[in-house]
Design a protein around this motif. Structure first.
Motif, PDB file in Angstrom:
ATOM      1  N   ILE A 139       0.830  -1.213   0.000  1.00 14.86           N
ATOM      2  CA  ILE A 139       0.000   0.000   0.000  1.00 14.86           C
ATOM      3  C   ILE A 139       0.860   1.256   0.000  1.00 14.86           C
ATOM      4  CG2 ILE A 139      -2.021  -1.108   1.027  1.00 14.86           C
ATOM      5  CD1 ILE A 139      -1.436   0.082   3.635  1.00 14.86           C
ATOM      6  N   THR A 144       0.696   3.760  -3.299  1.00 15.00           N
ATOM      7  CA  THR A 144       0.291   5.148  -3.056  1.00 15.00           C
ATOM      8  C   THR A 144       1.379   6.125  -3.502  1.00 15.00           C
ATOM      9  OG1 THR A 144      -0.859   4.295  -1.129  1.00 15.00           O
ATOM     10  CG2 THR A 144      -0.708   6.676  -1.336  1.00 15.00           C
ATOM     11  N   PHE A 204      -3.995   4.118   6.985  1.00 17.69           N
ATOM     12  CA  PHE A 204      -5.058   3.484   6.201  1.00 17.69           C
ATOM     13  C   PHE A 204      -6.115   2.849   7.086  1.00 17.69           C
ATOM     14  CE2 PHE A 204      -3.927   2.759   1.526  1.00 17.69           C
ATOM     15  CZ  PHE A 204      -3.214   3.932   1.453  1.00 17.69           C
ATOM     16  N   GLY A 244      -9.908  -0.288  -2.624  1.00 22.77           N
ATOM     17  CA  GLY A 244      -8.849   0.654  -2.321  1.00 22.77           C
ATOM     18  C   GLY A 244      -9.152   1.444  -1.073  1.00 22.77           C
ATOM     19  N   TYR A 245      -8.779   2.735  -1.069  1.00 24.62           N
ATOM     20  CA  TYR A 245      -8.789   3.477   0.182  1.00 24.62           C
ATOM     21  C   TYR A 245      -9.208   4.911  -0.062  1.00 24.62           C
ATOM     22  CZ  TYR A 245      -6.469   6.510   3.617  1.00 24.62           C
ATOM     23  OH  TYR A 245      -6.175   7.488   4.517  1.00 24.62           O
ATOM     24  N   PHE A 264      -6.843  -7.944   0.951  1.00 22.28           N
ATOM     25  CA  PHE A 264      -6.004  -7.075   0.126  1.00 22.28           C
ATOM     26  C   PHE A 264      -6.005  -7.475  -1.338  1.00 22.28           C
ATOM     27  CE2 PHE A 264      -4.448  -5.499   4.085  1.00 22.28           C
ATOM     28  CZ  PHE A 264      -4.170  -4.178   3.781  1.00 22.28           C
ATOM     29  N   ARG A 270     -10.129  -6.308  -2.027  1.00 23.01           N
ATOM     30  CA  ARG A 270      -9.530  -4.972  -2.153  1.00 23.01           C
ATOM     31  C   ARG A 270     -10.128  -3.980  -1.148  1.00 23.01           C
ATOM     32  NH1 ARG A 270      -6.449  -2.714  -5.626  1.00 23.01           N
ATOM     33  NH2 ARG A 270      -7.760  -0.923  -5.928  1.00 23.01           N
ATOM     34  N   TRP A 303      -8.905  -2.145   1.502  1.00 16.71           N
ATOM     35  CA  TRP A 303      -7.608  -1.826   2.105  1.00 16.71           C
ATOM     36  C   TRP A 303      -7.736  -1.270   3.515  1.00 16.71           C
ATOM     37  CZ3 TRP A 303      -3.628   0.392  -1.913  1.00 16.71           C
ATOM     38  CH2 TRP A 303      -3.474  -0.562  -2.936  1.00 16.71           C
TER      39      TRP A 303
END
Lengths: 275, 283
Positions: free
Chosen positions: A111, A115, B32, B42-43, B239, B243, B245
């Motif tokens: 991650i 990012t 996160f 995702g995030y 993950f 997905r 996150w």
């Protein structure tokens, strides 16, 4: 008691031996032995997917072990005899790198890098508007970087034990004889810690070559040999996997026993007895 | 001054590596875990504890891990202790080094291939076929808790043997002789002399195996067949498949928190046991 020890060693090694035995199976079915043959080795080595994964694994293992050995040795030398805050932070980071489970390291790296690349790539595109801008992504480079982290911690730990066991008088004697620090390093320190560096390199290589879980997250579209084997196993047990597994185990065993012998011989030479 | 400069130059590459590849990623996970899930996965940045409140959604994975990790650790201890004792007290120094290498080496070889060996052994054509042939009826071993525990003990035995061996090797033989001279039977000498002195090694071994088991993914994935899953399997799912996150990050942070709690407990225990923390050579 001896019988018990024998039984435990059997437990540790028998499964490996059976895999090796069945890799020479002539039959198509994985678990019925139908005569001796090396055909599965030939099949595995002729499989382009296996060879590509093998090449990825070897090149990543080599690069990450090399980086870890060089930078890890430098750091271990700097940390030698150091006290205070820097040392405390370094110790904490090394322990975190070794103790945090690979799965968390893998996720965190994934991650963070995805990012970061998401931020950097548009900048790169603006710098080179002709569409020639390099795009950063997960793959070879991130695999090497992630494996080098754990390996670096490993190399520092191995060398720290060696440097602590080293006779300081030799370095002082060299300085008393007016050798400049660099010459002392080359002629006294390096020969003494070299077995440690070599063992660290071999262990780092083995770690990277065998690692599945970190690679699973950071490999992007690359396939390492463990990733290939893992996905093949999901499709079923075949003699070809037995052959690949036997080769992987064989290579690791040779490297590991070499590392152990180098370390133990080195320890004796450095005057620090013990096993 | 020159020395300081040299030190900085030597430390810089490793320092940078640890900052970018370890500290920064761990900070990302923490941030996160306080965020929200995006519409397409995702995030999305946020500041909420919602993900942590949602942890019971993966309660089964936590429960499995928190039951099977201690049980696996205990089994490994029961099998490892006699072996460590034998290596430390009953084997000559020449053989000892060789046998010790034989214990350590499997730990560094591919756990993937070694777990695969058990798929092979416990699968339909392996041990179950043998049991059936002997006339005990059909059994299923693969994809059960038994299979996962076998894989765990197999994988982590070396890590348990080593610290116990180190603590027993340091044990002064004269203490056992003194105990025997004073008329204690062997079992009593063991219980009152050797066992208490080896407790630091036992604690170290249990701590190492337990915290590594907490993060295990491969063994349950391969030998549990989706029926026996750990926190690690939930993480891979969150993950790489769902997905999600933000939620995955919260699970990861919780996992690390449990591990930190274990290590803290271990350090306190060691202080109480008064044992030196002794360097265990895992390499």
């Amino acid at each position: 008691m001896r019988l018990y020890a024998l039984a435990v060693f059997g437990f540790l090694y028998l499964p490996i031996a059976i895999i090796a035995l069945f890799s020479f199976n002539a039959g198509r079915h994985a678990s019925q032995f139908a005569g001796f043959s090396t055909q599965w080795y030939g099949k595995a080595l002729a499989n382009p997917f296996v060879m590509e994964a093998l090449w990825t694994s070897v090149s990543v293992a080599f690069a990450s072990a090399l980086i870890a050995s060089v930078f890890g040795t430098m750091a271990a030398l700097a940390l030698q005899g150091m006290r205070g805050r820097v040392r405390a932070i370094a110790d904490a980071l090394i322990y975190i790198a070794v103790m945090v489970p690979g799965i968390v390291i893998g996720i965190a790296t994934l991650i963070a890098l995805v990012t970061l690349f998401g931020w950097i790539n548009p900048l790169l595109a603006r710098l080179a508007p002709e569409g020639a801008a390099p795009q950063l992504g997960m793959g070879h480079g991130t695999l090497i970087a992630a494996h080098a982290l754990f390996s670096m911690a490993l190399v520092i730990l191995i060398l720290r034990a060696r440097l602590e066991g080293m006779d300081r008088a030799l370095i002082e004697a060299s300085a008393d004889l007016y050798a400049p620090p660099l010459a002392t390093f080359r002629q006294v320190t390096l020969p003494m810690i070299f077995p440690g560096i070599l063992a660290g390199f071999l262990l780092s290589f083995t770690f990277s070559f065998d690692d599945f879980i970190i690679a699973f997250f950071v490999a992007g579209s690359e396939t390492t040999l463990p990733i290939y084997v893992f996905s093949s196993i999901r499709r079923g047990v075949t003699p070809e996997i037995n052959a690949i597994g036997t080769m992987v185990l064989g290579a690791s065993l040779v490297l590991l026993i070499a590392a152990q012998l180098i370390l133990r011989r080195g320890r004796r030479a450095a005057g620090k007895d013990g096993g | 001054m020159q020395r300081r400069l040299a030190t900085s130059v030597l430390l810089a590459p490793a320092g940078l590596w640890f900052a970018v590849m370890l500290v920064l990623p761990l900070c990302f996970v923490l941030v996160f875990s306080l965020g929200e899930r995006g519409a397409a996965g995702g995030y999305v940045p946020a500041f909420t504890f919602e993900q942590y409140a949602n942890l019971p959604a993966r309660g089964q994975a936590f429960l499995n891990t928190l039951i099977l990790a201690p049980v696996g650790t205990l089994l490994a201890l029961l099998i490892a202790y006699p072996l460590a004792y034998h290596l430390a007290q009953g084997v000559g120094p020449k053989w000892r080094t060789m046998l010790l290498i034989l214990v350590i080496v499997p730990f560094w070889t591919s756990i993937l291939i070694r777990s695969y060996a058990w798929i092979f052994l416990l699968g339909g054509q392996g041990v179950p076929a043998l049991i059936e042939w002997m006339g005990f009826g059909a059994v299923r071993l693969i994809n059960t808790r038994f299979a996962v525990l076998t894989g765990i003990v197999y994988g982590y035995l070396p890590l348990m043997v080593l610290p116990i061996y180190v603590s027993l090797e340091r044990l002064d033989r004269r203490l056992l002789e003194a105990s025997a001279d004073l008329g204690a039977p062997p079992l009593r000498s063991f219980l009152q002399v050797a066992l208490p002195l080896s407790l630091p090694g036992v604690a170290t071994g249990c701590m190492l195996v337990f915290i590594l088991l907490m993060g295990e993914f491969l063994i349950p994935a391969m030998l549990g067949g989706g029926k026996v899953f750990f926190i690690g399997n939930a993480l891979v799912d969150l993950f790489l498949q769902s997905r999600n996150w933000a939620f995955g990050a919260a699970v990861a942070v919780t996992l690390v928190a449990i591990m930190l709690g274990t290590v803290t407990f271990y350090l306190m225990l060691m202080r109480r046991l008064g044992g030196a923390r002794g360097n265990v050579d895992l390499i």
